[in-house]
Design a protein around this motif. Structure first.
Motif, PDB file in Angstrom:
ATOM      1  N   PHE A 120     -28.073  44.660  13.717  1.00  0.00           N
ATOM      2  CA  PHE A 120     -27.019  45.582  14.145  1.00  0.00           C
ATOM      3  C   PHE A 120     -26.492  46.449  13.006  1.00  0.00           C
ATOM      4  CE2 PHE A 120     -27.043  43.287  18.079  1.00  0.00           C
ATOM      5  CZ  PHE A 120     -26.550  44.187  19.010  1.00  0.00           C
ATOM      6  N   LYS A 121     -26.714  46.033  11.768  1.00  0.00           N
ATOM      7  CA  LYS A 121     -26.297  46.870  10.643  1.00  0.00           C
ATOM      8  C   LYS A 121     -27.029  48.203  10.631  1.00  0.00           C
ATOM      9  CE  LYS A 121     -24.698  43.438   7.273  1.00  0.00           C
ATOM     10  NZ  LYS A 121     -24.975  42.781   5.964  1.00  0.00           N
ATOM     11  N   SER A 122     -28.221  48.243  11.208  1.00  0.00           N
ATOM     12  CA  SER A 122     -29.027  49.462  11.198  1.00  0.00           C
ATOM     13  C   SER A 122     -28.718  50.376  12.381  1.00  0.00           C
ATOM     14  CB  SER A 122     -30.517  49.105  11.211  1.00  0.00           C
ATOM     15  OG  SER A 122     -30.861  48.411  12.415  1.00  0.00           O
ATOM     16  N   LEU A 123     -27.793  49.981  13.248  1.00  0.00           N
ATOM     17  CA  LEU A 123     -27.471  50.763  14.448  1.00  0.00           C
ATOM     18  C   LEU A 123     -26.134  51.466  14.269  1.00  0.00           C
ATOM     19  CD1 LEU A 123     -28.514  48.138  17.166  1.00  0.00           C
ATOM     20  CD2 LEU A 123     -29.919  49.924  16.124  1.00  0.00           C
ATOM     21  N   ASP A 124     -26.074  52.732  14.653  1.00  0.00           N
ATOM     22  CA  ASP A 124     -24.881  53.538  14.404  1.00  0.00           C
ATOM     23  C   ASP A 124     -23.783  53.349  15.444  1.00  0.00           C
ATOM     24  OD1 ASP A 124     -25.969  54.629  12.097  1.00  0.00           O
ATOM     25  OD2 ASP A 124     -26.963  56.248  13.198  1.00  0.00           O
ATOM     26  N   ASN A 125     -24.143  53.296  16.714  1.00  0.00           N
ATOM     27  CA  ASN A 125     -23.126  53.312  17.764  1.00  0.00           C
ATOM     28  C   ASN A 125     -23.005  51.983  18.499  1.00  0.00           C
ATOM     29  OD1 ASN A 125     -25.643  53.504  19.014  1.00  0.00           O
ATOM     30  ND2 ASN A 125     -24.803  54.627  20.777  1.00  0.00           N
ATOM     31  N   LYS A 126     -23.513  50.922  17.889  1.00  0.00           N
ATOM     32  CA  LYS A 126     -23.465  49.607  18.531  1.00  0.00           C
ATOM     33  C   LYS A 126     -22.871  48.601  17.556  1.00  0.00           C
ATOM     34  CE  LYS A 126     -27.574  50.390  21.446  1.00  0.00           C
ATOM     35  NZ  LYS A 126     -27.667  51.813  21.128  1.00  0.00           N
ATOM     36  N   ILE A 127     -22.073  47.683  18.086  1.00  0.00           N
ATOM     37  CA  ILE A 127     -21.454  46.662  17.231  1.00  0.00           C
ATOM     38  C   ILE A 127     -21.611  45.292  17.883  1.00  0.00           C
ATOM     39  CG2 ILE A 127     -19.150  46.913  18.254  1.00  0.00           C
ATOM     40  CD1 ILE A 127     -18.060  46.442  15.368  1.00  0.00           C
ATOM     41  N   LEU A 128     -21.823  44.292  17.047  1.00  0.00           N
ATOM     42  CA  LEU A 128     -21.997  42.927  17.514  1.00  0.00           C
ATOM     43  C   LEU A 128     -20.701  42.146  17.321  1.00  0.00           C
ATOM     44  CD1 LEU A 128     -24.042  40.733  18.522  1.00  0.00           C
ATOM     45  CD2 LEU A 128     -24.398  40.172  16.099  1.00  0.00           C
ATOM     46  N   ILE A 129     -20.229  41.511  18.386  1.00  0.00           N
ATOM     47  CA  ILE A 129     -19.065  40.641  18.327  1.00  0.00           C
ATOM     48  C   ILE A 129     -19.567  39.202  18.371  1.00  0.00           C
ATOM     49  CG2 ILE A 129     -16.879  39.992  19.402  1.00  0.00           C
ATOM     50  CD1 ILE A 129     -16.854  42.737  20.742  1.00  0.00           C
ATOM     51  N   ILE A 130     -19.203  38.399  17.386  1.00  0.00           N
ATOM     52  CA  ILE A 130     -19.730  37.046  17.260  1.00  0.00           C
ATOM     53  C   ILE A 130     -18.632  36.034  17.568  1.00  0.00           C
ATOM     54  CG2 ILE A 130     -20.888  35.387  15.744  1.00  0.00           C
ATOM     55  CD1 ILE A 130     -21.661  37.902  14.013  1.00  0.00           C
ATOM     56  N   SER A 131     -18.787  35.315  18.665  1.00  0.00           N
ATOM     57  CA  SER A 131     -17.877  34.231  19.006  1.00  0.00           C
ATOM     58  C   SER A 131     -18.269  33.019  18.163  1.00  0.00           C
ATOM     59  CB  SER A 131     -17.986  33.905  20.500  1.00  0.00           C
ATOM     60  OG  SER A 131     -17.235  32.760  20.818  1.00  0.00           O
ATOM     61  N   ASP A 132     -17.383  32.636  17.252  1.00  0.00           N
ATOM     62  CA  ASP A 132     -17.685  31.630  16.226  1.00  0.00           C
ATOM     63  C   ASP A 132     -16.550  30.606  16.178  1.00  0.00           C
ATOM     64  OD1 ASP A 132     -18.743  30.359  13.926  1.00  0.00           O
ATOM     65  OD2 ASP A 132     -17.705  31.746  12.594  1.00  0.00           O
ATOM     66  N   PRO A 133     -16.382  29.801  17.254  1.00  0.00           N
ATOM     67  CA  PRO A 133     -15.210  28.919  17.333  1.00  0.00           C
ATOM     68  C   PRO A 133     -15.092  27.928  16.181  1.00  0.00           C
ATOM     69  CG  PRO A 133     -16.837  28.374  19.017  1.00  0.00           C
ATOM     70  CD  PRO A 133     -17.243  29.684  18.437  1.00  0.00           C
ATOM     71  N   SER A 134     -16.214  27.453  15.657  1.00  0.00           N
ATOM     72  CA  SER A 134     -16.149  26.492  14.548  1.00  0.00           C
ATOM     73  C   SER A 134     -15.806  27.158  13.221  1.00  0.00           C
ATOM     74  CB  SER A 134     -17.496  25.768  14.410  1.00  0.00           C
ATOM     75  OG  SER A 134     -18.495  26.644  13.911  1.00  0.00           O
ATOM     76  N   GLY A 135     -16.020  28.479  13.128  1.00  0.00           N
ATOM     77  CA  GLY A 135     -15.775  29.204  11.886  1.00  0.00           C
ATOM     78  C   GLY A 135     -16.865  29.053  10.842  1.00  0.00           C
ATOM     79  N   LYS A 136     -17.953  28.374  11.167  1.00  0.00           N
ATOM     80  CA  LYS A 136     -19.011  28.117  10.185  1.00  0.00           C
ATOM     81  C   LYS A 136     -19.723  29.396   9.753  1.00  0.00           C
ATOM     82  CE  LYS A 136     -18.527  23.628  10.107  1.00  0.00           C
ATOM     83  NZ  LYS A 136     -18.006  22.935   8.912  1.00  0.00           N
TER      84      LYS A 136
ATOM     85  N   PHE B 181     -17.604  41.393  12.950  1.00  0.00           N
ATOM     86  CA  PHE B 181     -16.566  41.105  13.934  1.00  0.00           C
ATOM     87  C   PHE B 181     -16.734  39.656  14.411  1.00  0.00           C
ATOM     88  CE2 PHE B 181     -14.296  43.181  17.836  1.00  0.00           C
ATOM     89  CZ  PHE B 181     -13.406  42.114  17.876  1.00  0.00           C
ATOM     90  N   PHE B 182     -16.030  38.731  13.750  1.00  0.00           N
ATOM     91  CA  PHE B 182     -16.037  37.333  14.131  1.00  0.00           C
ATOM     92  C   PHE B 182     -14.765  36.997  14.890  1.00  0.00           C
ATOM     93  CE2 PHE B 182     -18.889  37.012  10.410  1.00  0.00           C
ATOM     94  CZ  PHE B 182     -19.923  36.278  10.962  1.00  0.00           C
ATOM     95  N   ILE B 183     -14.901  36.132  15.908  1.00  0.00           N
ATOM     96  CA  ILE B 183     -13.740  35.554  16.575  1.00  0.00           C
ATOM     97  C   ILE B 183     -13.823  34.049  16.364  1.00  0.00           C
ATOM     98  CG2 ILE B 183     -12.410  35.360  18.702  1.00  0.00           C
ATOM     99  CD1 ILE B 183     -13.991  37.714  19.798  1.00  0.00           C
ATOM    100  N   ILE B 184     -12.915  33.493  15.595  1.00  0.00           N
ATOM    101  CA  ILE B 184     -12.963  32.074  15.282  1.00  0.00           C
ATOM    102  C   ILE B 184     -11.831  31.340  15.997  1.00  0.00           C
ATOM    103  CG2 ILE B 184     -14.040  32.519  13.040  1.00  0.00           C
ATOM    104  CD1 ILE B 184     -11.347  31.978  11.731  1.00  0.00           C
TER     105      ILE B 184
END
Length: 316
Positions: A193-209, A220-223
Motif C-alpha cells: 500500500f505504500k506504493s499506492l497514491d489514493n488507497k490506504i490500509l487500516i490495520i485492526s491490531d487489538p494486541s498492539g503487536k 493507520f493502526f487501531i489497537i
C-alpha cells in the motif's frame, strides 16, 4: 450427570484478547442465551485444570473450543474416560500444522463425538476419519453495535473527504506458520500500500503487536478494544492476506455487510470472495481491479440453529 445443559470450554476476549475464535465464543454464548439454551461456560485461561476436570465429570455433553492440538486431544481423552460426549469445533484448516501436529489433529477428529469443521476442504478430510463430522460456519452475527473509538471515525471521515479509498485488514497478534510464513500478511500489505497514491490500509491490531513492531506513525493502526465489525461498515473493501485459514469470521462479517472481500486462496472461500495469491502483488492488483464490478450481495446466514440442533441430538 447434567443432561439438559451443555458445558462449553473455551476462552473470551477479556482473557485472551480479540480474535476470531474468542469473538466466535462470545457471540455463541450470547446467542445460546437468547435462544434459551442452558449452558455452563468455563474459560480455560482463567480457571484451573481441576475446575475443568470437575466440570467435564458433571456434564453429559461438552463443546470444546481449544486451539492447541495437544490440549484438545487431552481434554477429549479425559471426557471419554468420564463418558462425556464431545463436540469439537476445529478453528482452523485441517492439515495446517507440522506432520506431528496434523497427526494429533486426526486423533482428535477420530476420538471426539462430533467434529465441526469450518470449510469444505477440512470437512471432506474429517469425514474420512469420523462419519459424524459436520460442516458449520463459525460466523455468528453480533446482536448489538460494537465499539469504535471516535478518533477512528473522525480520521476515516477526513480520509474519505480527501478522496482516499479505504481498505481494512486485521490480525489478532503477530504470528507465523510452522514454516516461517507470516500468517496475516501485514508485512506484505504495508509495503504494497505504500506504493499506492489514493488507497490506504487500516490495520485492526487489538494486541498492539504490529504497531509495536513497526512504530511508524504513517501507518493507520487501531489497537486495543474495538469492533472490527463496526470498522467494516466504514471502509471500501476488506483484505485477508492469510497464509493459512479456517472459516474466517472477518470474511463472513464483510460478506454479511455487503463489503467487497479480497482473500487468499489458501482455503475454499465462500461465494462472493475475490481470491488472490498469498503475498503476491500482481495477483492482489488484479483482485483490487475487480472491486468496481463487485455484486453487493448481503449474506444473512446465522448457523446458530445448526449448532443448537447438534446439541439436542447428542444431549440425550
Amino acid at each position: 450427570m447434567i443432561k439438559d445443559k451443555i458445558l462449553i470450554i473455551g476462552t473470551l476476549p477479556e482473557t485472551s484478547g480479540i480474535g476470531g475464535v474468542t469473538i466466535h465464543i462470545k457471540r455463541l454464548l450470547e446467542w445460546l442465551k437468547s435462544e434459551g439454551v442452558g449452558f455452563e461456560f468455563v474459560d480455560y485461561r482463567s480457571s484451573s485444570l481441576i475446575c475443568h476436570l470437575k466440570a467435564i465429570w458433571r456434564y453429559r455433553l461438552l463443546h470444546l473450543h481449544i486451539s492447541n492440538p495437544f490440549f484438545r486431544l487431552l481434554y477429549i481423552l479425559v471426557a471419554r474416560c468420564f463418558w462425556t460426549r464431545v463436540i469439537m469445533t476445529l478453528h482452523g484448516n485441517l492439515g495446517r500444522h507440522s506432520r506431528f501436529g496434523n497427526f494429533i489433529d486426526r486423533l482428535t477428529i477420530r476420538f471426539c463425538t462430533v467434529p465441526i469443521l469450518l470449510n469444505e476442504e477440512s470437512y471432506n478430510k474429517a469425514l474420512r476419519i469420523n462419519k459424524k463430522a459436520e460442516l458449520i460456519s463459525a460466523f455468528l452475527p453480533p446482536d448489538d453495535n460494537g465499539f469504535l473509538p471516535d478518533w477512528v471515525k473522525d480520521r476515516i471521515r477526513d480520509l474519505k473527504s480527501s478522496g482516499m479509498e479505504l481498505y481494512a485488514t486485521n490480525a489478532s497478534t503477530r504470528s507465523f506458520t510452522s514454516d516461517g510464513r507470516e500468517i496475516y500478511g501485514i508485512d506484505f500489505l504495508t509495503g504494497f500500500f505504500k506504493s499506492l497514491d489514493n488507497k490506504i490500509l487500516i490495520i485492526s491490531d487489538p494486541s498492539g503487536k504490529y504497531s509495536q513492531f513497526y512504530n511508524q506513525k504513517e501507518l493507520f493502526f487501531i489497537i486495543g478494544n474495538h469492533s472490527f465489525f463496526e470498522l467494516l461498515k466504514l471502509v471500501d473493501a476488506f483484505i485477508r492476506d492469510t497464509a493459512t485459514d479456517g472459516d474466517s469470521l472477518s470474511v463472513r462479517e464483510a460478506l454479511y455487510l455487503g463489503v467487497p472481500v479480497l482473500a487468499t486462496d489458501v482455503v475454499p472461500r465462500p461465494r462472493g470472495v475475490i481470491e488472490f495469491k498469498y503475498n503476491d502483488s500482481s495477483s492482489l492488483e488484479i483482485a483490487i481491479s475487480k472491486i468496481k464490478n463487485y455484486p453487493k450481495s448481503f449474506v444473512k446466514d446465522n448457523p446458530i440453529g445448526e449448532i443448537v440442533r447438534t446439541y439436542k441430538k447428542y444431549m440425550s
